[in-house]
Scaffold this motif. Structure first.
Motif, PDB file in Angstrom:
ATOM      1  N   ILE A 153       0.725  -1.189   0.065  1.00  0.00           N
ATOM      2  CA  ILE A 153       0.134   0.178   0.146  1.00  0.00           C
ATOM      3  C   ILE A 153       0.952   1.267  -0.118  1.00  0.00           C
ATOM      4  CG2 ILE A 153      -1.749   1.320   1.327  1.00  0.00           C
ATOM      5  CD1 ILE A 153      -2.829  -1.199   2.146  1.00  0.00           C
ATOM      6  N   VAL A 154       1.835   1.254   0.858  1.00  0.00           N
ATOM      7  CA  VAL A 154       2.742   2.474   0.840  1.00  0.00           C
ATOM      8  C   VAL A 154       3.382   2.555  -0.324  1.00  0.00           C
ATOM      9  CG1 VAL A 154       5.000   3.205   2.008  1.00  0.00           C
ATOM     10  CG2 VAL A 154       3.263   2.269   3.290  1.00  0.00           C
ATOM     11  N   PHE A 155       4.000   1.476  -1.018  1.00  0.00           N
ATOM     12  CA  PHE A 155       4.601   1.588  -2.356  1.00  0.00           C
ATOM     13  C   PHE A 155       3.623   2.157  -3.376  1.00  0.00           C
ATOM     14  CE2 PHE A 155       5.906  -0.554  -6.365  1.00  0.00           C
ATOM     15  CZ  PHE A 155       6.995   0.278  -6.487  1.00  0.00           C
ATOM     16  N   MET A 156       2.303   1.719  -3.459  1.00  0.00           N
ATOM     17  CA  MET A 156       1.420   2.095  -4.418  1.00  0.00           C
ATOM     18  C   MET A 156       1.058   3.782  -4.337  1.00  0.00           C
ATOM     19  SD  MET A 156      -1.229  -1.029  -5.368  1.00  0.00           S
ATOM     20  CE  MET A 156      -2.201  -0.748  -3.765  1.00  0.00           C
ATOM     21  N   TYR A 157       0.786   3.795  -2.996  1.00  0.00           N
ATOM     22  CA  TYR A 157       0.629   5.460  -2.637  1.00  0.00           C
ATOM     23  C   TYR A 157       1.838   6.292  -2.959  1.00  0.00           C
ATOM     24  CZ  TYR A 157      -0.493   9.528   0.406  1.00  0.00           C
ATOM     25  OH  TYR A 157      -0.841  10.721   0.784  1.00  0.00           O
ATOM     26  N   ASN A 158       2.788   6.043  -2.651  1.00  0.00           N
ATOM     27  CA  ASN A 158       4.142   6.842  -3.192  1.00  0.00           C
ATOM     28  C   ASN A 158       4.342   6.754  -4.653  1.00  0.00           C
ATOM     29  OD1 ASN A 158       4.656   7.390  -0.453  1.00  0.00           O
ATOM     30  ND2 ASN A 158       6.154   5.714  -0.356  1.00  0.00           N
ATOM     31  N   THR A 159       3.985   5.739  -5.199  1.00  0.00           N
ATOM     32  CA  THR A 159       4.064   5.860  -6.754  1.00  0.00           C
ATOM     33  C   THR A 159       3.217   6.762  -7.069  1.00  0.00           C
ATOM     34  OG1 THR A 159       4.642   3.357  -6.564  1.00  0.00           O
ATOM     35  CG2 THR A 159       4.073   4.289  -8.904  1.00  0.00           C
ATOM     36  N   LEU A 160       1.945   6.552  -6.692  1.00  0.00           N
ATOM     37  CA  LEU A 160       0.934   7.690  -7.265  1.00  0.00           C
ATOM     38  C   LEU A 160       1.260   8.854  -7.199  1.00  0.00           C
ATOM     39  CD1 LEU A 160      -2.348   5.722  -6.728  1.00  0.00           C
ATOM     40  CD2 LEU A 160      -1.567   6.454  -8.921  1.00  0.00           C
ATOM     41  N   ILE A 161       1.581   9.286  -5.837  1.00  0.00           N
ATOM     42  CA  ILE A 161       2.053  10.668  -5.514  1.00  0.00           C
ATOM     43  C   ILE A 161       3.247  11.154  -6.428  1.00  0.00           C
ATOM     44  CG2 ILE A 161       3.292  12.245  -3.815  1.00  0.00           C
ATOM     45  CD1 ILE A 161       0.433  11.578  -2.978  1.00  0.00           C
ATOM     46  N   SER A 162       4.193  10.374  -6.629  1.00  0.00           N
ATOM     47  CA  SER A 162       5.530  10.769  -7.318  1.00  0.00           C
ATOM     48  C   SER A 162       4.861  10.951  -8.819  1.00  0.00           C
ATOM     49  CB  SER A 162       6.573   9.772  -7.333  1.00  0.00           C
ATOM     50  OG  SER A 162       6.349   8.744  -8.377  1.00  0.00           O
ATOM     51  N   LYS A 163       3.864  10.196  -9.463  1.00  0.00           N
ATOM     52  CA  LYS A 163       3.309  10.539 -10.661  1.00  0.00           C
ATOM     53  C   LYS A 163       2.801  11.810 -11.033  1.00  0.00           C
ATOM     54  CE  LYS A 163       3.751   5.938 -12.540  1.00  0.00           C
ATOM     55  NZ  LYS A 163       5.361   5.945 -12.770  1.00  0.00           N
ATOM     56  N   LYS A 164       2.026  11.894  -9.692  1.00  0.00           N
ATOM     57  CA  LYS A 164       1.244  13.174 -10.059  1.00  0.00           C
ATOM     58  C   LYS A 164       2.167  14.413  -9.940  1.00  0.00           C
ATOM     59  CE  LYS A 164      -0.881  14.912  -6.271  1.00  0.00           C
ATOM     60  NZ  LYS A 164      -0.712  16.177  -5.748  1.00  0.00           N
ATOM     61  N   ASN A 165       3.105  14.398  -8.898  1.00  0.00           N
ATOM     62  CA  ASN A 165       4.145  15.472  -8.902  1.00  0.00           C
ATOM     63  C   ASN A 165       4.814  15.488 -10.052  1.00  0.00           C
ATOM     64  OD1 ASN A 165       3.396  16.016  -6.332  1.00  0.00           O
ATOM     65  ND2 ASN A 165       4.775  14.879  -5.201  1.00  0.00           N
ATOM     66  N   GLN A 166       5.150  14.635 -10.538  1.00  0.00           N
ATOM     67  CA  GLN A 166       5.879  14.738 -12.028  1.00  0.00           C
ATOM     68  C   GLN A 166       5.304  15.635 -13.008  1.00  0.00           C
ATOM     69  OE1 GLN A 166       9.111  14.101 -12.662  1.00  0.00           O
ATOM     70  NE2 GLN A 166       9.176  12.931 -14.580  1.00  0.00           N
ATOM     71  N   VAL A 167       3.761  15.204 -13.150  1.00  0.00           N
ATOM     72  CA  VAL A 167       3.084  15.955 -14.023  1.00  0.00           C
ATOM     73  C   VAL A 167       3.090  17.150 -13.741  1.00  0.00           C
ATOM     74  CG1 VAL A 167       0.764  16.019 -14.869  1.00  0.00           C
ATOM     75  CG2 VAL A 167       1.589  14.000 -14.545  1.00  0.00           C
ATOM     76  N   GLU A 168       2.990  17.780 -12.450  1.00  0.00           N
ATOM     77  CA  GLU A 168       2.889  18.993 -11.926  1.00  0.00           C
ATOM     78  C   GLU A 168       4.342  19.748 -12.212  1.00  0.00           C
ATOM     79  OE1 GLU A 168       1.531  19.089  -8.066  1.00  0.00           O
ATOM     80  OE2 GLU A 168      -0.631  18.592  -8.507  1.00  0.00           O
ATOM     81  N   ASN A 169       5.166  18.960 -11.924  1.00  0.00           N
ATOM     82  CA  ASN A 169       6.487  19.603 -12.154  1.00  0.00           C
ATOM     83  C   ASN A 169       6.558  19.955 -13.750  1.00  0.00           C
ATOM     84  OD1 ASN A 169       9.197  20.190 -11.486  1.00  0.00           O
ATOM     85  ND2 ASN A 169       9.950  18.071 -11.488  1.00  0.00           N
ATOM     86  N   ILE A 170       6.571  18.820 -14.479  1.00  0.00           N
ATOM     87  CA  ILE A 170       6.761  19.247 -15.845  1.00  0.00           C
ATOM     88  C   ILE A 170       5.817  20.513 -16.187  1.00  0.00           C
ATOM     89  CG2 ILE A 170       6.524  18.306 -18.215  1.00  0.00           C
ATOM     90  CD1 ILE A 170       7.747  15.600 -17.149  1.00  0.00           C
ATOM     91  N   PHE A 171       4.827  20.465 -15.759  1.00  0.00           N
ATOM     92  CA  PHE A 171       3.821  21.629 -16.130  1.00  0.00           C
ATOM     93  C   PHE A 171       4.342  22.984 -15.711  1.00  0.00           C
ATOM     94  CE2 PHE A 171       0.214  24.429 -16.382  1.00  0.00           C
ATOM     95  CZ  PHE A 171      -0.370  24.153 -17.607  1.00  0.00           C
ATOM     96  N   ALA A 172       5.007  22.921 -14.557  1.00  0.00           N
ATOM     97  CA  ALA A 172       5.582  24.182 -14.171  1.00  0.00           C
ATOM     98  C   ALA A 172       6.728  24.460 -15.024  1.00  0.00           C
ATOM     99  CB  ALA A 172       5.988  23.901 -12.655  1.00  0.00           C
ATOM    100  N   GLY A 173       7.532  23.709 -15.707  1.00  0.00           N
ATOM    101  CA  GLY A 173       8.643  23.755 -16.547  1.00  0.00           C
ATOM    102  C   GLY A 173       8.022  24.410 -17.674  1.00  0.00           C
ATOM    103  N   LEU A 174       6.793  23.857 -18.267  1.00  0.00           N
ATOM    104  CA  LEU A 174       6.224  24.377 -19.556  1.00  0.00           C
ATOM    105  C   LEU A 174       5.722  25.753 -19.267  1.00  0.00           C
ATOM    106  CD1 LEU A 174       4.877  24.040 -22.108  1.00  0.00           C
ATOM    107  CD2 LEU A 174       2.958  22.967 -21.286  1.00  0.00           C
TER     108      LEU A 174
END
Lengths: 322, 185
Positions: free
Chosen positions: B15-36
């Protein structure tokens, strides 16, 4: 005029042929010397073998091995000594002339290589190495792009199971450095895709785990992804460097040369390594210099290397690099 | 009892692994959007200069120039959501594309040093925007895969994560350029 095969043929007969004839004599003389040396060594070895076995000093097998290995070592020594002289002359008369025919502004240094710092900077091969050697450094400007490249050989020492030390190759082949046409500050490394090809999804998962390399970049070019695996430090910059057009060109280049291709983009420079597993510009002693086909092989290799600049359109600079 | 603890521990880890994966993917999207967003901002900063340097030459393109200025004002407003930003960016890109085609009709402008510099910078920013779009699309695809694939989809619905939209290329950019048509204009 762009050099082509027909113009090389003219150049070969007009400018190279007279000196090649002299060099051909040297080659034949070298072969003759080697043949003589081999015959003499064989005779000595046979006599020594007979002497050792007749006097029952050693068992026949041992005597054969000792005499055989000893003879071979001495022959190798003579071979190196004799062919080195010929190799050096060959580079002056053939390689340097072809380079100047292709582009007179290029500088050829047969004994030098790229420096170790650049090899490390490229981050193409992260394995630690014990021997770094290279030669045939060629540098200059092609279509306004600064390039330099050489024949590079990087090895490491490994211990075999029975405790012996052995040299194994990390890389042997062409190492090419050029100014890249876009300015950037991040780093992208493009390596041949071995894991994903052989292991599929599992391979791609293993690639993602390669922490030493940085973040795995999945790119939107199917064929490129099949050939290569890409690691980068910044997702936006990586795609800025690897535009669709460039990926397409890299794929075409990879298909054309059909060899393991390594690329990296660091500090606005392009590093390219092509695995050949043999020296690039050394002569083949058994082939006659007076055969045009033999000279043509070196010409085509050099044309291919110098063509990298236009092939990847490195000469079409973006605004920030003008 | 021991087996139960081990099983519970493993489930918790997953559960912890899945939770962290999802969070990191969401943050990655936000991070790249900020770059854009940062690259888009650079382009917005350039527009007043561009408009100022071309308007005296391009008398017939007044409407396009006004539209560009208006889009810029809209885009620089705070509290815009991602999809509005993307829509504005698309419109602006196509407007600028039109403007650059129209430049061909103004030879004096084409020879202007200042304009050429602006055009070069804009071209480079376009390249960067295109790279950022591709990076964004990849991160959104990874994110969407994670929230739709088993077993992370359960975790995602529990965390109330929704699909995100990828950038689509504007229809007029997808078509091949009709050179003949351009000459007839």
């Amino acid at each position: 005029m762009k050099p082509n095969l027909a113009s090389l043929l003219d150049y070969y007969y007009e400018s190279m042929y007279p000196s090649l004839k002299v060099l051909e004599e040297k080659r034949l003389h070298t072969i003759l010397t080697l043949k003589k040396a081999a015959a003499i060594l064989l005779a000595i070895a046979a006599l020594l073998f007979l002497f050792l076995t007749q006097n029952t000093l050693l068992k026949p097998l041992h005597a054969f091995l000792i005499v055989g290995i000893g003879g071979l070592v001495i022959f190798m020594f003579i071979y190196h000594h004799e062919s080195a002289g010929y190799g050096s002359l060959f580079k002056d008369q053939v390689i340097e002339k072809i380079i100047h025919f292709l582009d007179p502004s290029l500088i050829y240094d047969k004994t030098n290589s790229i420096n170790e710092h650049e090899y490390q900077q490229s981050e193409l091969f992260l394995e630690s190495y014990d021997r770094f050697s290279g030669n045939d450094l060629i540098r200059g400007t092609i279509e306004g792009v600064e390039v330099h490249f050489c024949d590079l050989h990087v090895e490491k020492k490994v211990r075999t199971k029975n405790g012996k030390e052995e040299w194994t190759d990390i890389f042997q082949g062409l190492f090419f450095v050029a100014d890249f046409n876009k300015a950037f500050h991040s780093k992208v490394v493009v390596l041949p895709d071995i894991a994903e090809r052989s292991l599929g999804v599992l391979g791609s998962w293993i690639q993602g785990m390669n922490l030493q390399r940085g973040e795995l970049m999945k790119l939107d070019h199917m064929e490129f992804e099949k050939f290569f695996v890409v690691y980068g430090s910044d997702p936006i910059d990586s795609r800025y460097i690897l535009s669709h057009a460039l990926m397409e060109k890299i794929v075409q280049f990879r298909k054309k040369i059909d060899k393991s291709l390594y690329l990296s983009f660091v500090d606005s420079k392009l590093f390219l390594a092509l695995n050949y597993n043999k020296p690039l510009f050394e002569p083949i002693l058994s082939r006659s210099l007076l055969e045009f086909d033999y000279i043509k092989d070196y010409f085509e290799l050099l044309v291919m290397i110098l063509g990298i600049v236009t092939e990847f359109k490195l000469n079409e600079k973006l605004w920030s690099k003008r | 009892m021991e087996t139960f603890l081990i099983v519970a521990g493993v489930i918790l880890l997953i559960i912890v692994f899945m939770y962290n994966t999802l969070i990191s993917k969401k943050n990655q999207v936000e991070n790249i959007f900020a770059g854009l967003d940062a690259i888009l901002k650079k382009r917005y900063d350039l527009l007043p200069n561009l408009v100022a340097s071309v308007q005296e030459y391009m008398v017939h393109e007044r409407i396009t120039l006004e539209k560009i200025t208006e889009l810029r004002t809209q885009a620089l407003k705070d509290n815009l959501d991602n999809s509005t930003k993307i829509a504005l960016e698309k419109q602006l890109s196509s407007m600028l594309g039109n403007l650059m085609v129209a430049v061909e009709n103004y030879p004096t402008l084409k020879a202007n040093e200042n304009f050429l510099h602006l055009q070069g910078t804009l071209n480079e920013l376009e390249e960067q925007i295109s790279a950022a779009r591709r990076a964004y699309n990849q991160s959104v695809t990874d994110y969407n895969n994670a929230i739709e694939m088993f077993p992370t989809n359960f975790m995602a619905s529990f965390m109330k994560y929704d699909r995100k939209e990828v950038f689509s290329v504007p229809a007029n950019e997808r078509q091949n350029v009709d050179v003949k048509n351009l000459f007839q204009k």
